[in-house]
Every structure is written in structure tokens, then in C-alpha cells.
Motif scaffolding. Structure first.
Motif, PDB file in Angstrom:
ATOM      1  N   MET A 102       0.818  -1.206   0.000  1.00  0.00           N
ATOM      2  CA  MET A 102       0.000   0.000   0.000  1.00  0.00           C
ATOM      3  C   MET A 102       0.855   1.261   0.000  1.00  0.00           C
ATOM      4  O   MET A 102       0.526   2.256  -0.651  1.00  0.00           O
ATOM      5  CB  MET A 102      -0.945  -0.016   1.221  1.00  0.00           C
ATOM      6  CG  MET A 102      -2.061  -1.050   1.124  1.00  0.00           C
ATOM      7  SD  MET A 102      -3.248  -0.979   2.489  1.00  0.00           S
ATOM      8  CE  MET A 102      -2.349  -1.815   3.777  1.00  0.00           C
ATOM      9  N   ASP A 103       1.959   1.251   0.762  1.00  0.00           N
ATOM     10  CA  ASP A 103       2.795   2.446   0.870  1.00  0.00           C
ATOM     11  C   ASP A 103       4.209   2.018   1.256  1.00  0.00           C
ATOM     12  O   ASP A 103       4.479   1.707   2.423  1.00  0.00           O
ATOM     13  CB  ASP A 103       2.205   3.406   1.916  1.00  0.00           C
ATOM     14  CG  ASP A 103       3.015   4.701   2.019  1.00  0.00           C
ATOM     15  OD1 ASP A 103       3.961   4.880   1.222  1.00  0.00           O
ATOM     16  OD2 ASP A 103       2.687   5.526   2.888  1.00  0.00           O
ATOM     17  N   GLU A 104       5.120   1.994   0.293  1.00  0.00           N
ATOM     18  CA  GLU A 104       6.494   1.548   0.557  1.00  0.00           C
ATOM     19  C   GLU A 104       7.217   2.459   1.542  1.00  0.00           C
ATOM     20  O   GLU A 104       8.138   2.034   2.232  1.00  0.00           O
ATOM     21  CB  GLU A 104       7.292   1.484  -0.754  1.00  0.00           C
ATOM     22  CG  GLU A 104       7.042   0.229  -1.563  1.00  0.00           C
ATOM     23  CD  GLU A 104       8.082   0.040  -2.639  1.00  0.00           C
ATOM     24  OE1 GLU A 104       8.833   0.998  -2.916  1.00  0.00           O
ATOM     25  OE2 GLU A 104       8.149  -1.073  -3.206  1.00  0.00           O
ATOM     26  N   THR A 105       6.816   3.728   1.609  1.00  0.00           N
ATOM     27  CA  THR A 105       7.522   4.692   2.462  1.00  0.00           C
ATOM     28  C   THR A 105       6.887   4.829   3.833  1.00  0.00           C
ATOM     29  O   THR A 105       7.229   5.748   4.575  1.00  0.00           O
ATOM     30  CB  THR A 105       7.531   6.073   1.780  1.00  0.00           C
ATOM     31  OG1 THR A 105       6.169   6.553   1.664  1.00  0.00           O
ATOM     32  CG2 THR A 105       8.155   5.999   0.409  1.00  0.00           C
ATOM     33  N   TYR A 106       5.981   3.907   4.189  1.00  0.00           N
ATOM     34  CA  TYR A 106       5.231   4.067   5.434  1.00  0.00           C
ATOM     35  C   TYR A 106       6.167   4.131   6.649  1.00  0.00           C
ATOM     36  O   TYR A 106       7.123   3.351   6.738  1.00  0.00           O
ATOM     37  CB  TYR A 106       4.239   2.912   5.614  1.00  0.00           C
ATOM     38  CG  TYR A 106       3.284   3.130   6.770  1.00  0.00           C
ATOM     39  CD1 TYR A 106       2.175   3.957   6.641  1.00  0.00           C
ATOM     40  CD2 TYR A 106       3.511   2.529   8.007  1.00  0.00           C
ATOM     41  CE1 TYR A 106       1.309   4.176   7.690  1.00  0.00           C
ATOM     42  CE2 TYR A 106       2.653   2.750   9.073  1.00  0.00           C
ATOM     43  CZ  TYR A 106       1.547   3.572   8.903  1.00  0.00           C
ATOM     44  OH  TYR A 106       0.704   3.797   9.945  1.00  0.00           O
ATOM     45  N   ASP A 107       5.869   5.054   7.556  1.00  0.00           N
ATOM     46  CA  ASP A 107       6.650   5.280   8.779  1.00  0.00           C
ATOM     47  C   ASP A 107       8.136   5.524   8.444  1.00  0.00           C
ATOM     48  O   ASP A 107       9.031   4.973   9.079  1.00  0.00           O
ATOM     49  CB  ASP A 107       6.500   4.097   9.740  1.00  0.00           C
ATOM     50  CG  ASP A 107       6.989   4.444  11.146  1.00  0.00           C
ATOM     51  OD1 ASP A 107       7.030   5.642  11.485  1.00  0.00           O
ATOM     52  OD2 ASP A 107       7.335   3.513  11.894  1.00  0.00           O
ATOM     53  N   ASP A 108       8.333   6.334   7.410  1.00  0.00           N
ATOM     54  CA  ASP A 108       9.693   6.718   6.997  1.00  0.00           C
ATOM     55  C   ASP A 108      10.589   5.514   6.714  1.00  0.00           C
ATOM     56  O   ASP A 108      11.768   5.483   7.040  1.00  0.00           O
ATOM     57  CB  ASP A 108      10.342   7.600   8.071  1.00  0.00           C
ATOM     58  CG  ASP A 108       9.599   8.915   8.253  1.00  0.00           C
ATOM     59  OD1 ASP A 108       9.027   9.397   7.249  1.00  0.00           O
ATOM     60  OD2 ASP A 108       9.566   9.432   9.383  1.00  0.00           O
ATOM     61  N   GLY A 109       9.978   4.479   6.109  1.00  0.00           N
ATOM     62  CA  GLY A 109      10.752   3.301   5.712  1.00  0.00           C
ATOM     63  C   GLY A 109      10.846   2.219   6.763  1.00  0.00           C
ATOM     64  O   GLY A 109      11.367   1.134   6.485  1.00  0.00           O
ATOM     65  N   ASN A 110      10.329   2.463   7.967  1.00  0.00           N
ATOM     66  CA  ASN A 110      10.447   1.457   9.027  1.00  0.00           C
ATOM     67  C   ASN A 110       9.650   0.198   8.701  1.00  0.00           C
ATOM     68  O   ASN A 110      10.027  -0.903   9.102  1.00  0.00           O
ATOM     69  CB  ASN A 110       9.983   2.044  10.361  1.00  0.00           C
ATOM     70  CG  ASN A 110      11.059   2.894  11.018  1.00  0.00           C
ATOM     71  OD1 ASN A 110      12.084   2.386  11.448  1.00  0.00           O
ATOM     72  ND2 ASN A 110      10.855   4.205  11.055  1.00  0.00           N
ATOM     73  N   ALA A 111       8.500   0.355   8.001  1.00  0.00           N
ATOM     74  CA  ALA A 111       7.708  -0.822   7.636  1.00  0.00           C
ATOM     75  C   ALA A 111       8.518  -1.754   6.738  1.00  0.00           C
ATOM     76  O   ALA A 111       8.552  -2.969   6.940  1.00  0.00           O
ATOM     77  CB  ALA A 111       6.421  -0.384   6.940  1.00  0.00           C
ATOM     78  N   MET A 112       9.190  -1.175   5.745  1.00  0.00           N
ATOM     79  CA  MET A 112       9.984  -1.986   4.828  1.00  0.00           C
ATOM     80  C   MET A 112      11.189  -2.594   5.546  1.00  0.00           C
ATOM     81  O   MET A 112      11.585  -3.738   5.295  1.00  0.00           O
ATOM     82  CB  MET A 112      10.431  -1.112   3.654  1.00  0.00           C
ATOM     83  CG  MET A 112      10.957  -1.887   2.469  1.00  0.00           C
ATOM     84  SD  MET A 112      10.778  -1.026   0.887  1.00  0.00           S
ATOM     85  CE  MET A 112      11.253   0.642   1.306  1.00  0.00           C
ATOM     86  N   TYR A 113      11.787  -1.866   6.481  1.00  0.00           N
ATOM     87  CA  TYR A 113      12.941  -2.370   7.230  1.00  0.00           C
ATOM     88  C   TYR A 113      12.527  -3.540   8.134  1.00  0.00           C
ATOM     89  O   TYR A 113      13.219  -4.566   8.198  1.00  0.00           O
ATOM     90  CB  TYR A 113      13.530  -1.241   8.066  1.00  0.00           C
ATOM     91  CG  TYR A 113      14.763  -1.643   8.851  1.00  0.00           C
ATOM     92  CD1 TYR A 113      15.987  -1.815   8.222  1.00  0.00           C
ATOM     93  CD2 TYR A 113      14.694  -1.856  10.224  1.00  0.00           C
ATOM     94  CE1 TYR A 113      17.112  -2.186   8.937  1.00  0.00           C
ATOM     95  CE2 TYR A 113      15.812  -2.236  10.945  1.00  0.00           C
ATOM     96  CZ  TYR A 113      17.022  -2.403  10.302  1.00  0.00           C
ATOM     97  OH  TYR A 113      18.121  -2.778  11.005  1.00  0.00           O
ATOM     98  N   LEU A 114      11.380  -3.419   8.811  1.00  0.00           N
ATOM     99  CA  LEU A 114      10.899  -4.511   9.668  1.00  0.00           C
ATOM    100  C   LEU A 114      10.534  -5.735   8.837  1.00  0.00           C
ATOM    101  O   LEU A 114      10.744  -6.874   9.262  1.00  0.00           O
ATOM    102  CB  LEU A 114       9.678  -4.045  10.473  1.00  0.00           C
ATOM    103  CG  LEU A 114       9.963  -3.072  11.623  1.00  0.00           C
ATOM    104  CD1 LEU A 114       8.661  -2.628  12.257  1.00  0.00           C
ATOM    105  CD2 LEU A 114      10.851  -3.724  12.677  1.00  0.00           C
TER     106      LEU A 114
END
Length: 447
Positions: free
Chosen positions: A384-396
Motif C-alpha cells: 500500500m505504501d512503501e515509504t510508510y513510517d519513513d521506511g520502518n515498515a519496509m525495514y521490519l
């Protein structure tokens, strides 16, 4: 240290002990430790919230909601329990699913009281398929398999139950009973085997051999003799009487077949060539028609789904989380300009709240090392949003893939973090993790 400090220290000690046990799926031990933590400090919201997650991890959603509600009432400020409760309140489907599961489980208990074990087994199979974390359903299903002497199936179900909670006393009792029954059956088979043998001593050695009688030995000898005689007679008749005539007939038929086949080969070769060209033409036309048909069906399905989502959103009949899942399933490439515009409007209205709920759920699952569930939650957030929470979602998400051993996906998302958020501390951490994975891969290749 005053008495309040002592109580707070003991509460934190038992909370840490419960957290450690929860991470290794010792949910029963975690539950006991967290209850002790709350006894020493009832305002320890972290202990209460983790206790709720423990209940949730065992499929006991009702008790989890009660614990989170009490936690929010005692400590209303800055309490993640509010997010957990809001997710269930905003998702009618989840609440209805929990209610239906409880009703189905109670119905299974009623079937058992009435002697309808088969109906209970069928219902419980559906429950554990739809809700794979429902520990009580696994335990009841295993008990029914034990009762009907289906020990192999009981062992499979108990293994799944033990993965959910490694120290649950009910599961351990059933495993003990299953092993006891297995030993009893093995012992019975050994007694039967011993009755069919006779043993005696020869010097210092014990000789064991099957019990045989003279009648059995005589019958076996006559049977073998008859078989040998029959084979000899049959071979003689075949060799001297039948084979010469058969060989002559076969030779004549073979010559005739060769002549006939030679005549047909020339004409058939030209016919085959023409048919191959015609068949290739039909295949090309069929493939084009099938592609056009699939494209039309995909476009129709995408527009129908988009209209259905728009109607549900206006009526408020579905939660944003469910609507987000439906939006993710739509193929945007099949939509026209107007369809893409409507799709964008819906995603801007629905995705933010859905991302927040899925992200919170993914963080909670990562905290208790339920990485498979965390991957499911965080993958939706990233889609839905790759940049969610300033990238923390993708990092987790990358960390969750790394913990499950999926290094390829982990590297992919670490690389995206470094590229999209370059110059940040998060990008530096992702780069460090990526280098560690690459180094580990190089080391394994060298070995």
C-alpha cells in the motif's frame, strides 16, 4: 530500596521472564510469569498487553480483549492496547469470525456429549483450518482421535498444538497418554510374535525359531514338487509342438506387413505435413482468442470489484482493512483513465487507516517472534505504501524475512531501504544488515 521500588523491581523481573518465555512459544510459562508481574504492579501496562498477546497467540481472542480493556482503563495514556482494541472494533468481520468460531467450538462439545464424534471431528477440522492459532480446538480434535484410536492423526494434531504452546499441560498430558498407548500396543504385538516362536538353549546360546509341524513340512514339499513338474511339462509342449507353427506364421505376417507399410508411408508423409501446417494455424488463432478473452475477463472483473468496493465504502458495510485487501487484488493495468482515477481516490481514503492497523499488528507479531504473521501484515503495508513510517515498515519486513531464513527477500527490501532513504540512520542500518547477509552468503559458498 522502599517497598514500592521493591514491588516495581519484582514486577519488571517477572515481565522480562514472561517476555523471554513468549519468544520461545512457552506461552503457558509466559502466562504464569506475566500474572505474577501484574500481582506485584497492577499498573504494569506492558505486562498486561503482552499477556493479551499471549492469549491471542493461543487463539483465545476473548480473554485477550478483556486484558487489553483492563490495561487501557488502568493506564489510558500512551497505551498500545487502544490500537489492539480499535482494530477489532473497526473490523466487524474479525469480531463476527471470533463469535462464529466460539459457537462452532461449543457445538463440537455438544456433539461429543451426544456421541457424535464424527460430526465434531469434521467441524474441528474446519475450525483449525480457518483459525490455525486456536489451541483448544487442536486439543479437542486430538482427544477425539485418541478416543477413536486414530493415533497417527492424533500425533500430528498434538505436534501442531505443541508448536503453539510448548508447555501447555493439557497438550503434554495427551502426548503422554498417546505414548503410553503406543507402548501398550507394541508390547501386545511382541507377545503375539513370541507365541508363534519356540526357543531353546544350545550351550551358552539361546536359539529362537518358528513353530513348524510335520504336516506343514510335507504339504510344502508336495506343493513345490507339483510346481516344478508343471513347469517342465509346459515348457516341453511349448517347445516341440507350438513354437514351430507360431514362428512360421509370424514370419509370413511380418513380410506382408512390411510390404503394406512401405506403400502407406509415402502417402502418409505428405498428409502429415499438410495437417501439421493446418494445426499450427489453428493453434495460433486459438492462442490469440484465448489471450483476448482473458484480457476482457480481467478488465470486467477489475471494474466490478472497483464498483463493489466503492459501494461498500460509501455504505460503511466493510472495514477499511478488508476493503484494502480487495483493492490490492485489483489489476490496475486493466483499468481505463476514469477507473484509475476512482481507484486512486479510494486508496487515498482507505489505505492510511489500513496501513496503521496492519503495521501495528506486524510490530506486535515481530515482538513475539511470530515472523510469518509479521510478514503477512507488513507485506500488505509495503504494497500500500512503501515509504510508510519513513521506511520502518519496509525495514521490519526485511528483518522478518531474515529471521525466517528467506535471505533473498530480506536482501531485496534492505536494498530498497538504502536506495529510497539514503543519508538516514535507517539506511545505514539496512546497509549494514545487507553487508552481513552478503558476507554470510560468501562464507557458505566458500565452504
Amino acid at each position: 530500596m522502599d517497598i514500592r521500588g521493591e514491588l516495581r523491581y519484582r514486577s519488571l523481573y517477572w515481565y522480562n521472564d514472561g517476555l523471554r518465555k513468549a519468544k520461545i512459544r512457552d506461552l503457558t510459562g509466559a502466562e504464569n510469569s506475566l500474572k505474577k508481574s501484574i500481582q506485584f504492579d497492577k499498573y504494569n501496562k506492558d505486562a498486561r498487553n503482552l499477556l493479551g498477546l499471549v492469549y491471542y497467540g493461543r487463539g483465545d481472542v476473548t480473554r485477550a480483549l478483556v486484558v487489553w480493556t483492563v490495561s487501557l482503563k488502568l493506564v489510558p495514556a500512551d497505551n498500545i492496547a487502544s490500537d489492539y482494541i480499535d482494530e477489532f472494533k473497526s473490523s466487524r468481520g474479525d469480531l463476527e469470525a471470533v463469535d462464529q468460531t466460539a459457537k462452532k467450538y461449543n457445538q463440537c462439545l455438544q456433539y461429543c456429549r451426544q456421541g457424535g464424534e464424527d460430526l465434531a471431528v469434521i467441524q474441528l477440522k474446519k475450525i483449525v483450518t480457518e483459525h490455525p492459532d486456536f489451541l483448544k480446538a487442536y486439543q479437542l480434535l486430538a482427544l477425539l482421535y485418541l478416543h477413536t484410536e486414530q493415533y497417527a492423526k492424533a500425533r500430528q494434531v498434538l505436534r501442531k498444538a505443541q508448536k503453539l504452546d510448548t508447555t501447555d499441560p493439557i497438550t503434554l498430558n495427551y502426548i503422554y497418554e498417546l505414548n503410553r498407548m503406543h507402548r501398550k500396543r507394541t508390547s501386545g504385538q511382541k507377545d503375539v510374535k513370541e507365541q508363534q516362536t519356540v526357543s531353546y538353549k544350545l550351550g551358552n546360546e539361546t536359539i529362537i525359531q518358528p513353530v513348524e509341524t510335520k504336516e506343514r513340512e510335507k504339504g510344502m514339499a508336495f506343493t513345490i514338487a507339483n510346481i516344478v513338474i508343471g513347469l517342465v511339462v509346459g515348457a516341453a509342449v511349448m517347445w516341440f509342438l507350438i513354437m514351430p507353427a507360431v514362428n512360421e506364421s509370424q514370419a509370413r505376417q511380418m513380410n506382408e506387413s512390411i510390404v503394406e507399410a512401405s506403400d502407406q508411408i509415402a502417402s502418409q508423409e505428405s498428409e502429415i505435413s499438410a495437417l501439421e501446417k493446418e494445426l499450427e494455424s489453428y493453434r495460433t488463432q486459438s492462442d490469440e482468442a484465448q489471450t483476448a478473452k482473458e484480457t476482457a475477463e480481467s478488465t470486467k472483473s477489475s471494474y466490478e470489484s472497483l464498483m463493489d468496493i466503492q459501494t461498500k465504502y460509501r455504505n460503511g458495510s466493510e472495514s477499511n482493512e478488508n476493503l484494502a485487501d480487495e483493492l490490492l487484488a485489483i489489476n490496475q493495468d486493466c483499468l481505463g483513465d476514469l477507473g484509475k482515477e476512482q481507484f486512486t481516490e479510494l486508496t487515498e481514503s482507505i489505505y492510511p487507516s489500513a496501513c496503521r492497523r496492519q503495521y501495528n499488528r506486524g510490530v506486535a507479531n515481530s515482538d513475539v517472534e511470530n515472523y510469518e504473521a509479521a510478514i503477512e501484515n507488513l507485506s500488505k503495508v509495503v504494497r500500500m505504501d512503501e515509504t510508510y513510517d519513513d521506511g520502518n515498515a519496509m525495514y521490519l519486513l526485511a528483518q522478518a524475512y531474515e529471521e525466517t531464513g528467506d535471505t533473498e527477500n530480506a536482501k531485496n527490501y534492505y536494498q530498497k531501504v538504502t536506495e529510497q532513504f539514503s543519508g538516514t540512520s535507517l539506511a545505514e542500518e539496512a546497509q549494514s544488515a545487507l553487508e552481513s547477509l552478503n558476507a554470510a552468503g560468501s562464507g557458505n559458498t566458500g565452504e
